[in-house]
Write a protein that holds these residues in place. Structure first.
Motif, mmCIF file in Angstrom:
data_model
loop_
_atom_site.group_PDB
_atom_site.id
_atom_site.type_symbol
_atom_site.label_atom_id
_atom_site.label_comp_id
_atom_site.label_asym_id
_atom_site.label_seq_id
_atom_site.Cartn_x
_atom_site.Cartn_y
_atom_site.Cartn_z
ATOM 1 N N THR A 1 12.477 15.630 -9.668
ATOM 2 C CA THR A 1 11.355 14.907 -9.067
ATOM 3 C C THR A 1 11.118 13.646 -9.872
ATOM 4 N N ALA A 2 11.497 12.504 -9.281
ATOM 5 C CA ALA A 2 11.375 11.228 -9.988
ATOM 6 C C ALA A 2 9.953 10.695 -9.879
ATOM 7 N N LEU A 3 9.322 10.907 -8.741
ATOM 8 C CA LEU A 3 7.977 10.391 -8.514
ATOM 9 C C LEU A 3 7.195 11.412 -7.710
ATOM 10 N N THR A 4 5.927 11.516 -8.035
ATOM 11 C CA THR A 4 5.105 12.426 -7.236
ATOM 12 C C THR A 4 3.700 11.859 -7.054
ATOM 13 N N GLY A 5 3.234 11.920 -5.820
ATOM 14 C CA GLY A 5 1.862 11.543 -5.482
ATOM 15 C C GLY A 5 1.449 10.148 -5.908
ATOM 16 N N ILE A 6 2.286 9.165 -5.611
ATOM 17 C CA ILE A 6 1.959 7.797 -6.017
ATOM 18 C C ILE A 6 1.058 7.136 -4.976
ATOM 19 N N ASP A 7 -0.152 6.804 -5.405
ATOM 20 C CA ASP A 7 -1.070 6.012 -4.569
ATOM 21 C C ASP A 7 -1.314 4.701 -5.292
ATOM 22 N N LEU B 1 10.242 3.332 -8.339
ATOM 23 C CA LEU B 1 9.109 2.910 -7.516
ATOM 24 C C LEU B 1 9.319 1.486 -7.007
ATOM 25 N N LEU B 2 9.822 0.626 -7.891
ATOM 26 C CA LEU B 2 10.075 -0.765 -7.493
ATOM 27 C C LEU B 2 11.099 -0.817 -6.361
ATOM 28 N N ARG B 3 12.130 0.028 -6.459
ATOM 29 C CA ARG B 3 13.173 0.025 -5.437
ATOM 30 C C ARG B 3 12.687 0.634 -4.128
ATOM 31 N N ILE B 4 11.720 1.536 -4.229
ATOM 32 C CA ILE B 4 11.130 2.068 -2.993
ATOM 33 C C ILE B 4 10.320 0.968 -2.290
ATOM 34 N N ILE B 5 9.540 0.225 -3.079
ATOM 35 C CA ILE B 5 8.785 -0.889 -2.490
ATOM 36 C C ILE B 5 9.748 -1.876 -1.840
ATOM 37 N N ALA B 6 10.910 -2.107 -2.496
ATOM 38 C CA ALA B 6 11.880 -3.093 -2.016
ATOM 39 C C ALA B 6 12.737 -2.587 -0.859
ATOM 40 N N ASP B 7 12.547 -1.318 -0.490
ATOM 41 C CA ASP B 7 13.369 -0.712 0.565
ATOM 42 C C ASP B 7 14.849 -0.644 0.166
ATOM 43 N N LEU B 8 15.109 -0.541 -1.132
ATOM 44 C CA LEU B 8 16.497 -0.344 -1.568
ATOM 45 C C LEU B 8 16.801 1.148 -1.626
ATOM 46 N N ASP C 1 14.966 5.054 -0.151
ATOM 47 C CA ASP C 1 13.923 5.625 0.696
ATOM 48 C C ASP C 1 13.102 6.629 -0.099
ATOM 49 N N PRO C 2 11.787 6.653 0.125
ATOM 50 C CA PRO C 2 10.987 7.701 -0.506
ATOM 51 C C PRO C 2 11.269 9.049 0.161
ATOM 52 N N SER C 3 11.062 10.126 -0.581
ATOM 53 C CA SER C 3 11.237 11.456 0.016
ATOM 54 C C SER C 3 10.005 11.831 0.831
ATOM 55 N N GLY C 4 8.864 11.276 0.468
ATOM 56 C CA GLY C 4 7.647 11.557 1.226
ATOM 57 C C GLY C 4 6.625 10.472 0.978
ATOM 58 N N GLY C 5 5.591 10.438 1.791
ATOM 59 C CA GLY C 5 4.539 9.448 1.635
ATOM 60 C C GLY C 5 4.805 8.210 2.470
ATOM 61 N N ARG D 1 0.864 -1.184 0.000
ATOM 62 C CA ARG D 1 0.000 0.000 0.000
ATOM 63 C C ARG D 1 0.901 1.235 0.000
ATOM 64 N N LEU D 2 0.822 1.987 -1.119
ATOM 65 C CA LEU D 2 1.606 3.212 -1.256
ATOM 66 C C LEU D 2 0.651 4.385 -1.145
ATOM 67 N N THR D 3 0.989 5.336 -0.286
ATOM 68 C CA THR D 3 0.130 6.497 -0.095
ATOM 69 C C THR D 3 0.959 7.766 -0.261
ATOM 70 N N GLY D 4 0.658 8.519 -1.300
ATOM 71 C CA GLY D 4 1.298 9.812 -1.520
ATOM 72 C C GLY D 4 2.813 9.751 -1.573
ATOM 73 N N VAL D 5 3.352 8.699 -2.250
ATOM 74 C CA VAL D 5 4.811 8.531 -2.275
ATOM 75 C C VAL D 5 5.458 9.510 -3.270
ATOM 76 N N ASP D 6 6.454 10.232 -2.786
ATOM 77 C CA ASP D 6 7.254 11.134 -3.618
ATOM 78 C C ASP D 6 8.709 10.684 -3.579
ATOM 79 N N LYS D 7 9.423 10.991 -4.646
ATOM 80 C CA LYS D 7 10.867 10.785 -4.613
ATOM 81 C C LYS D 7 11.557 11.932 -5.357
ATOM 82 N N VAL D 8 12.426 12.624 -4.662
ATOM 83 C CA VAL D 8 13.188 13.718 -5.251
ATOM 84 C C VAL D 8 14.666 13.367 -5.148
ATOM 85 N N PHE D 9 15.360 13.434 -6.266
ATOM 86 C CA PHE D 9 16.805 13.190 -6.256
ATOM 87 C C PHE D 9 17.539 14.518 -6.266
ATOM 88 N N HIS D 10 18.572 14.613 -5.474
ATOM 89 C CA HIS D 10 19.419 15.799 -5.485
ATOM 90 C C HIS D 10 20.767 15.427 -6.075
#
Lengths: 286, 305
Positions: free
Chosen positions: A27-33, A55-62, A64-68, A11-20
């Motif tokens: 912004t790699a991902l924004t508002g993923i539900d 997104l797959l790597r965020i699910i896998a915990d490889l 970290d998401p920036s938000g959500g 269950r993904l709720t409002g997942v964001d990912k920002v790379f610096h």
């Protein structure tokens, strides 16, 4: 096979990912539900840069998401990883050169502390499942690309993870091998009942395999549509030739095109085939 | 199943012929060096007599030029170097030069091998620390590099002062020269894994030590063996140099010092000692290479050094 009543494994709720990178932010991902139910086969499809592998790597915990929030069967992604809930398959087989086929499949079992006899019997069982029982003592370089990828699948399934995460696993294979591998993966999925998250560039592959196809678009990466694939199972060569299959392929294609058009503005949106060609061109690069 | 390769695991194809070829080519190169050597003496040496001839024996060849670097003191005849192996190594000695040098070479090799093992272990240990801690790497690696700029001839006497003239001092000198290449190569090697393989290990929730033993170390073997081959020859140099101040009388270092002192009366003996030192270095190198071939035999050819 899958039902709406089955509990959510992802269950993904409002997942964001920002790379610096330096002083630049992307912004790699924004508002993923997204909710994936137990036993589902979900494909993530989209052009290069839409963040589907991220997104797959965020699910896998490889990463970290920036938000959500990410919840895996009620746990955090980190706890799920430590509980060995994930089996991973990448585009390249990522087999260890110095281990035989059998020892490659035993690797996760060694790490998870299985005793030697169980390791061996399980590895052989899994290699029989992917029809490589005759190649136990071979080294990876002695196998073809498709066979290597089957070893990787056997390795990912050996410890019976509750979620199988596949990142363009057949992207490097020729079309014929790819179709055969698709059928094999479906067969294995039906027998094991694992939940699968499957990243792909290929529209026919996504439709053929999935219970649902998640269509993503790029810059910033987001979900533009989720398409239910209600083709009957078991799926086979007949499925590939059915009109309903073609209709769904067209649906996904249009959803991708709409996502592209949204990104590129009116100029590209006017010519549908033009932006589709762009999707394909990017597929080749990706 | 278009490209099913069914050949069983085996040693690399043609490993043996390439080994034989290496020896043959090496022999041809050696012969070439001897020919150039004698060619120089033919043009600019001093008048030749028969090998082992007494003074006053007839001159066989009178070179057209007289080059100082090609006289019999600076550049003895190849055959005289070969023949000197069969002379007593010093007056009234029971052993000939060959026996004496082989004995001292084996003695030196034992010191070098001990230093090599300790140096390899130290290098591996340091590299392991560094790849797990960027902070340590940044803080300590400059000193590791600086350690190698101190001339070993200055350092060896200091080590002997510290631990006393002994085999231990020699081993420390050899260790000092060998840990460096291993450290530097393994900082790289222990990070040379496929990044996706690391993701895979993380998805298994593998511990650091499991990642080290099952991924980092096996993936680093090509780097390790490259470093060990450098270290093998460096350990021989270290042991030979350390033997002088270390007061070791049974090794090649002492033989070289002795023959150096008697160079005026028998320059061939020093050359013989150099030949044996070189052979020892090549032998140790080949031993490490053999271990590499053995350990890497199952890997694809492009992963082998």
């Amino acid at each position: 096979m899958t039902s709406a009543q089955a509990p959510a494994v992802v269950r993904l709720t409002g997942v964001d990912k920002v790379f610096h990178v330096g002083d630049q932010t992307t912004t790699a991902l924004t508002g993923i539900d997204l909710e994936i139910r137990r036993g589902e086969f979900v494909s993530l499809i989209g052009p290069s840069g839409c963040g589907k592998s991220t997104l797959l790597r965020i699910i896998a915990d490889l990463i970290d998401p920036s938000g959500g929030e990410v919840a895996i069967g009620g746990k955090t992604a980190g706890d799920a990883r430590r509980a060995r809930d994930y089996g991973m398959v990448f585009q390249a087989p990522v087999l260890f050169d110095w281990r035989t086929v059998e020892d490659n499949v035993r690797l996760p079992l060694e790490i998870m502390g299985w005793d030697a006899a169980r390791r061996t019997s399980k590895a052989r069982e899994m290699l029989d499942l992917v029809e490589l029982g005759d190649f136990l003592k071979h080294y990876p370089y002695q196998l073809s690309g498709g066979m290597q990828q089957r070893v990787a699948i056997a390795r990912a399934l050996a410890f019976e993870p509750s979620i199988l995460l596949m990142d363009e696993p057949f992207g490097a294979l020729d079309e014929m091998t790819r179709e055969r591998m698709n059928s094999e993966v479906l067969d294995i999925w039906e027998r094991t009942g694992t939940s699968v998250v499957f990243v792909t560039h290929s529209i026919p592959e996504a439709v053929f395999l999935s219970s649902r196809v998640v269509v993503m678009s790029a810059r910033p990466g987001r979900i533009t549509r989720i398409i239910d694939v209600d083709l009957p199972r078991p799926r086979n060569e007949e499925t590939r030739e059915s009109t309903h299959y073609f209709a769904l392929v067209t649906d996904v294609r249009e959803a991708l095109r709409d996502g592209q058009a949204g990104r590129d503005g009116a100029s590209a949106g006017g010519s549908g085939t033009g932006s589709l060609d762009r999707v394909r061109a990017e597929d080749g690069v990706g | 199943m278009a490209t099913v390769a069914t050949r069983p695991p085996s040693t690399g194809d043609g490993a043996r012929p390439s080994w034989v070829r290496g020896v043959v080519v090496g022999g041809i190169v050696l012969l070439g060096v001897a020919l150039v050597w004698e060619g120089v003496k033919f043009l600019g040496g001093v008048p030749w007599r028969e090998p082992l001839a007494l003074p006053g024996a007839p001159v066989l060849h009178d070179p057209p030029f007289r080059w100082q670097f090609a006289n019999d003191l600076n550049l003895p005849h190849v055959w005289n170097i070969v023949l000197t192996f069969f002379e007593p190594w010093q007056r009234n000695a029971d052993q000939n030069v060959a026996q004496y040098l082989i004995g001292t070479a084996l003695y030196t090799w034992r010191e070098a091998a001990l230093g090599f093992l300790l140096g390899a272990a130290l290098g591996l240990f340091l590299a392991t620390l560094f790849v797990h801690s960027r902070l340590l790497e940044r803080a300590v690696v400059p000193y590791v590099v600086a350690s190698q700029t101190v001339p070993i001839v200055a350092l060896a006497p200091m080590i002997v002062f510290a631990v006393g003239p002994s085999v231990a001092a020699v081993v420390i000198v050899a260790t000092y020269l060998t840990f460096f290449p291993v450290t530097i190569a393994m900082i790289r090697g222990l990070r040379a894994f496929d990044p996706r393989a690391m993701e895979l290990m993380q998805s298994y929730a593998a511990s650091r030590s499991e990642i080290f033993w099952k991924l980092r170390l096996p993936a680093s073997l090509p780097y390790l063996f490259t470093a060990l081959k450098i270290a093998a020859t460096a350990s021989i140099v270290g042991a030979i140099i350390g033997e002088g101040p270390g007061g070791i009388n049974d090794g090649l270092g002492r033989a070289i010092i002795t023959f150096n002192q008697y160079y005026i009366t028998g320059p061939e003996k020093l050359w013989a000692a150099i030949v044996v030192s070189a052979a020892l270095g090549i032998g140790f190198f080949a031993l490490v290479r053999g271990a590499e071939v053995l350990l890497m035999r199952d890997r694809p050819a492009d992963a082998q050094g």
